[in-house]
Design a protein around this motif. Structure first.
Motif, PDB file in Angstrom:
ATOM      1  N   MET A   1      86.574  88.121  40.335  1.00 27.81           N
ATOM      2  CA  MET A   1      85.129  87.864  40.269  1.00 27.81           C
ATOM      3  C   MET A   1      84.661  87.633  38.831  1.00 27.81           C
TER       4      MET A   1
ATOM      5  N   VAL B   1      80.956  93.419  37.073  1.00 30.74           N
ATOM      6  CA  VAL B   1      81.420  93.667  38.442  1.00 30.74           C
ATOM      7  C   VAL B   1      81.771  95.149  38.552  1.00 30.74           C
TER       8      VAL B   1
ATOM      9  N   VAL C   1      77.776  92.839  41.886  1.00 26.20           N
ATOM     10  CA  VAL C   1      78.019  91.832  40.862  1.00 26.20           C
ATOM     11  C   VAL C   1      76.702  91.435  40.207  1.00 26.20           C
TER      12      VAL C   1
ATOM     13  N   ILE D   1      81.356  83.351  43.961  1.00 25.07           N
ATOM     14  CA  ILE D   1      81.931  84.665  43.673  1.00 25.07           C
ATOM     15  C   ILE D   1      82.739  85.157  44.876  1.00 25.07           C
TER      16      ILE D   1
ATOM     17  N   SER E   1      86.964  85.958  45.244  1.00 27.94           N
ATOM     18  CA  SER E   1      87.553  87.163  45.819  1.00 27.94           C
ATOM     19  C   SER E   1      88.467  86.807  46.988  1.00 27.94           C
TER      20      SER E   1
END
Length: 64
Positions: free
Chosen positions: A17, A26, A37, A49, A53
């Motif tokens: 991220m 984060v 975040v 984002i 992940s």
């Protein structure tokens, strides 16, 4: 956030991220399987984002 099963998982999620341009901070909570975040919305967005992940092996989606 799915697939977080060990102590290294949050580190991987955080790294993925933070690599998104515009992400400022984060905080990953392993027990709750969440990430908070802070990001510059003129540069990054929730979808990008989440994709970062997911690409790291930990599918993520925004919560309300």
């Amino acid at each position: 956030m799915e697939n977080m099963t060990c102590a290294l998982c949050p580190v991987t999620v955080k790294t993925a991220m933070e690599a998104v341009t515009g992400v400022e901070a984060v905080d990953v909570n392993f027990d709750k399987k969440t990430a908070t975040v802070t990001f510059n919305s003129s540069v990054a967005n929730v979808e990008t984002i989440g994709i970062a992940s997911t690409n790291a092996g930990y599918p993520a989606k925004a919560r309300d």
